[in-house]
Motif scaffolding. Structure first.
Motif, short mmCIF file in Angstrom:
data_model
loop_
_atom_site.label_atom_id
_atom_site.label_comp_id
_atom_site.label_asym_id
_atom_site.label_seq_id
_atom_site.Cartn_x
_atom_site.Cartn_y
_atom_site.Cartn_z
N LYS A 135 0.81 -1.22 0.00
CA LYS A 135 0.00 0.00 0.00
C LYS A 135 0.84 1.27 0.00
O LYS A 135 0.30 2.37 0.07
CB LYS A 135 -0.91 0.00 1.23
CG LYS A 135 -1.84 -1.20 1.33
CD LYS A 135 -2.65 -1.17 2.61
CE LYS A 135 -3.53 -2.40 2.74
NZ LYS A 135 -4.32 -2.39 4.00
N SER A 136 2.15 1.11 -0.07
CA SER A 136 3.06 2.25 0.02
C SER A 136 3.46 2.75 -1.36
O SER A 136 3.09 2.17 -2.39
CB SER A 136 4.31 1.87 0.81
OG SER A 136 5.18 1.09 0.00
N ASP A 137 4.28 3.82 -1.37
CA ASP A 137 4.81 4.33 -2.64
C ASP A 137 6.27 3.92 -2.85
O ASP A 137 6.96 4.45 -3.71
CB ASP A 137 4.68 5.85 -2.70
CG ASP A 137 5.45 6.56 -1.57
OD1 ASP A 137 6.10 5.86 -0.76
OD2 ASP A 137 5.38 7.80 -1.50
N ILE A 138 6.74 2.96 -2.04
CA ILE A 138 8.11 2.46 -2.20
C ILE A 138 8.20 1.67 -3.51
O ILE A 138 7.35 0.83 -3.79
CB ILE A 138 8.51 1.56 -1.01
CG1 ILE A 138 8.56 2.40 0.28
CG2 ILE A 138 9.86 0.90 -1.25
CD1 ILE A 138 8.83 1.59 1.53
N SER A 139 9.22 1.94 -4.29
CA SER A 139 9.38 1.29 -5.59
C SER A 139 9.51 -0.22 -5.43
O SER A 139 10.21 -0.71 -4.54
CB SER A 139 10.60 1.84 -6.31
OG SER A 139 10.87 1.09 -7.48
N THR A 140 8.84 -0.95 -6.33
CA THR A 140 8.95 -2.41 -6.30
C THR A 140 10.37 -2.87 -6.62
O THR A 140 10.74 -4.02 -6.34
CB THR A 140 7.97 -3.05 -7.30
OG1 THR A 140 8.21 -2.49 -8.61
CG2 THR A 140 6.54 -2.80 -6.89
N LYS A 141 11.17 -1.98 -7.21
CA LYS A 141 12.56 -2.32 -7.51
C LYS A 141 13.38 -2.55 -6.24
O LYS A 141 14.44 -3.19 -6.29
CB LYS A 141 13.20 -1.21 -8.35
CG LYS A 141 12.58 -1.06 -9.74
CD LYS A 141 13.26 0.06 -10.52
CE LYS A 141 12.63 0.22 -11.90
NZ LYS A 141 13.27 1.31 -12.68
N LYS A 142 12.90 -2.00 -5.12
CA LYS A 142 13.62 -2.16 -3.85
C LYS A 142 13.33 -3.50 -3.17
O LYS A 142 14.03 -3.90 -2.25
CB LYS A 142 13.27 -1.02 -2.90
CG LYS A 142 13.78 0.35 -3.35
CD LYS A 142 13.48 1.40 -2.31
CE LYS A 142 14.04 2.75 -2.70
NZ LYS A 142 15.52 2.74 -2.73
N ILE A 143 12.27 -4.17 -3.60
CA ILE A 143 11.86 -5.40 -2.93
C ILE A 143 12.92 -6.49 -2.98
O ILE A 143 13.23 -7.11 -1.95
CB ILE A 143 10.52 -5.91 -3.50
CG1 ILE A 143 9.41 -4.89 -3.21
CG2 ILE A 143 10.15 -7.27 -2.91
CD1 ILE A 143 8.05 -5.25 -3.79
N PRO A 144 13.54 -6.79 -4.15
CA PRO A 144 14.57 -7.84 -4.17
C PRO A 144 15.72 -7.57 -3.20
O PRO A 144 16.21 -8.50 -2.54
CB PRO A 144 15.04 -7.83 -5.63
CG PRO A 144 13.88 -7.30 -6.39
CD PRO A 144 13.26 -6.26 -5.50
N GLU A 145 16.13 -6.32 -3.12
CA GLU A 145 17.22 -5.96 -2.20
C GLU A 145 16.81 -6.21 -0.75
O GLU A 145 17.60 -6.74 0.05
CB GLU A 145 17.58 -4.48 -2.38
CG GLU A 145 18.66 -3.99 -1.43
CD GLU A 145 18.89 -2.50 -1.55
OE1 GLU A 145 19.55 -1.94 -0.66
OE2 GLU A 145 18.40 -1.90 -2.54
#
Length: 339
Positions: free
Chosen positions: A275-285
């Motif tokens: 539900k956040s605006d954190i980029s999905t690109k950060k998820i793997p890290e």
């Protein structure tokens, strides 16, 4: 003095009077307990209300300090406290009438480090009567903290238990400052070193459900901070788990529940992240870091503490890396449209 009650306050003018009045409607003499209000640089009339109560009641004390968060406020109150036992209460919550006497009798008579009790969720300030104080026995089962964790789905929040102040000071454990989940960390740390603790099934505490509470704050800055502070809590549990004595009778059961709690931080972090605006690109890290501390995949999250289709479905998604990013993107699309 038997008890110190520490209340950290930030902009709580609407609820602080109810909280304080509940503490004044108790069955112990004011000489035996103190109420320490720590004003964390409130921008409303919280400080004025606190000082007004303090003028009328000698056992109410007010500390006014620069804003540094709830953890720092609680630590400040702890440093000022004088009671044999200490209790950290939130200003938007309150207690049922005449429960302090029984709680103090049980913890004192049994020389406990920690005594836990029951909390009830409420939506207003009308629920002052304990549902079982007149029928409840003082009999308890005493155990060390590792055994307690092993056999109980304990709550994270610090307001559902009393602590012997000398024990707390001796441990050197304090609230982490500047981060949320501070009481979830402190609770587990204290329980793991407690020699004598117990649960009294007393209906004592009232947890007020507020849409504006800190954990329900939906502003992007706050929401994202809670996400990253959940990650920090998972990291803090690494040392905690490693330090459980392997020769303890219930060490495996204790570690299992602590691992479940550690992975709950990850699970709810990921739910919030959707539900956040954190980029999905950060998820793997992020997932890689959780793998490094053995908190991901969520292998020990599901069980007696967390179960049901909803949890199982989300764990299936979260444990399959290729599914997470597309699932989050689809969810955010519908979530945005539904607002």
């Amino acid at each position: 003095m038997k008890l110190s009650i520490v209340i950290p306050c930030y902009n709580m003018e609407k609820y602080l009077p109810v909280c304080l009045n509940s503490l004044l409607c108790q069955d112990i003499d004011p000489i035996n307990y103190e109420i320490i209000i720590v004003n964390d640089e409130s921008q409303d009339d919280t400080l004025l209300i606190a000082k007004t109560f303090a003028k009328k009641h000698n056992h109410i004390h007010v500390i006014d300090k620069k804003n540094a968060g709830v953890g720092a406020a609680r630590n400040t109150g702890l440093n000022r406290s004088q009671g044999t036992y200490i209790y950290f209460l939130d200003p938007d919550d309150y207690l049922a009438k005449n429960v302090l006497g029984k709680l103090l009798t049980v913890i004192d008579r049994n020389h406990l480090d920690i005594l836990t009790f029951k909390s009830k969720e409420v939506k207003d300030d009308s629920n002052y009567t304990s549902g079982n104080i007149n029928t409840l026995s003082n009999e308890i089962t005493i155990m060390d903290g590792i055994s307690y964790i092993a056999s109980n789905k304990y709550q994270n929040e610090v307001w559902w238990y009393f602590i012997r102040r000398e024990f707390l000071i001796h441990t050197g454990i304090k609230f982490i400052e500047g981060k949320w989940m501070e009481d979830a960390i402190l609770t587990a740390q204290l329980f793991c070193v407690a020699k004598k603790m117990a649960h009294l099934n007393l209906d004592a505490h009232r947890y007020r459900i507020l849409p504006t509470s800190a954990m329900r704050n939906k502003s992007p800055e706050h929401y994202n901070k809670v996400i990253y502070d959940n990650a920090n809590a998972a990291q803090e549990f690494v040392t905690l788990i490693q330090n459980i004595p392997q020769d303890h009778k219930y060490s495996q059961e204790c570690v299992k529940r602590l691992k479940t709690r550690q992975q709950s931080f990850i699970f709810f972090l990921l739910v919030r992240l959707m539900k956040s605006d954190i980029s999905t690109k950060k998820i793997p890290e992020m997932l890689t870091k959780f793998e490094e501390i053995d908190a991901y995949p969520l292998k020990q999250f599901l069980g007696v503490d967390y179960h049901g289709f909803g949890y199982s479905f989300m764990v299936f998604i979260f444990n399959n890396k290729p599914l997470i990013n597309p699932f989050v993107r689809i969810f955010r699309t519908f979530y945005t449209l539904a607002k």
